[in-house]
Design an enzyme around this catalytic site. Sequence first.
Site, PDB file in Angstrom:
ATOM      1  N   LYS A 240     -25.501 177.429  37.840  1.00 12.57           N
ATOM      2  CA  LYS A 240     -25.836 176.185  38.505  1.00 12.57           C
ATOM      3  C   LYS A 240     -27.200 176.304  39.191  1.00 12.57           C
ATOM      4  CE  LYS A 240     -21.054 175.088  39.942  1.00 12.57           C
ATOM      5  NZ  LYS A 240     -20.892 173.729  39.400  1.00 12.57           N
ATOM      6  N   ARG A 314     -10.877 174.237  34.479  1.00 13.73           N
ATOM      7  CA  ARG A 314      -9.822 173.815  33.550  1.00 13.73           C
ATOM      8  C   ARG A 314      -9.230 175.012  32.803  1.00 13.73           C
ATOM      9  NH1 ARG A 314     -13.982 169.915  30.735  1.00 13.73           N
ATOM     10  NH2 ARG A 314     -14.694 170.066  32.898  1.00 13.73           N
TER      11      ARG A 314
END
Length: 460
Positions: A240, A314
């Site tokens: 990120k 996820r």
Amino acid sequence: MTPRFAAADSRALPLHVIEQLALEDWLAPQTDAVQRWVEANGFTGAQAQALVIPGPDGAPAMALAGYGDAAQRARRRFVLAGAAKALPQGTYRIASGLAGQVLETEALGWLIGGYGFGRYRKRAAEARNLIAPEGVDAARIEAMAAAEWLTRDLINTPAADMGPEELETAARTLAETFGASLETVEGDDLLARNFPMIHTVGRASTRAPRLIDMRWGTAGPKLTLVGKGVCFDTGGLDIKPASSMALMKKDMGGAATVLGLARMIMALGLPVQLRVLIPAVENAIAGNAFRPGDILTSRKGLTVEINNTDAEGRLVLADALALAEEGAPDLIVSMATLTGAARVAVGGDLAPYFTDDEDAAQALAAAGARVADPVWRLPFHDPYELTIEPGVADLDNAPSGGMAGAITAALFLRRFAGDARYIHFDIYAWSAADAPGRTKGGFGQGARAVLEALPALLKL
């Protein structure tokens, strides 16, 4: 410290909650001295206004809290909590102006509005105590407030002090408090016990990944809560930018929220068999970090192509959901700070959720409105299933195209919940600024709505 209502006290100051349009009617029967004092101090009943009125001896005799008008209140929750901040320290009892569900909601806002994160800096003691109003379920309100404080503390703690081990400690402390059992599968044991994706996401960190499994209750319907416990997310090899990494201590907000929900359920003694599953990891970067292009095999046997290592939440939830389904629960609820797409869709104040169960959707929407925990349904849109099927594996963890990211993530998770009745929340769990009833920083979303809806969801 646990938020509590004050003990009944005859010296408590009567507090009148006054709408702007009702001020004139409230003033009419008051003494000339009271009327002059209110006028001289410019009290109009506007939101966040507060005023203490002295008696003939100069000592405080009553207090007023502005409640604005209906249009203003529609734009803000916990209005009384905003006015309470303007009151001097002391003990108050609500004497007029609120009733029914509104009274319960504002009493809750008062309690959770007293929260402050003081782990690293001493806070000035500010005691604005409230006596439980007559007719409210004080124990339930206190349980909701205590759960919210717990959730906020966990989210606000920086990752250096809230890694997988510390998250486990918080869960263990909660379990011990309410007589629950807790088992943890840690490190390479995750591979031996068939939780390969939890291990893969967390293996690059020096802090061992783990699956936390808490159980409470021996009778009633089976409720399983699954919370994303990514204690810090660098994004992995798809790292990120700094601006996106700044808030990643809150990436375990789903775990913090399900622990808060579990606390409410246990404190209130609800007749359910509760299970809480938290995959706790740090998504770090090292030579053994998982890579874009890798294909993982999940606990369920489904293979997953990794197209972005920053879509790791996820993956860990998938193994936990597969385990949850194996227990044949009556309901699975997952909570996660999962996608930026959900924030784009509904902002940070609403908690979006997904379910195929129409009755559950209606119950949650109504419950959220009753307890000032707004939720909004997004669709499990079946035609988008094609976008999560990459062709070289069963599933794609980050479909290309950049559209409907919250929905495709939810569809991915639904594959692992199987045939179980399933509700998924994609929450933000962070307030960018102070607001009535909450301070800047972490906060829970969706937990009170689920608690309020449980009688309908599980036929309690």
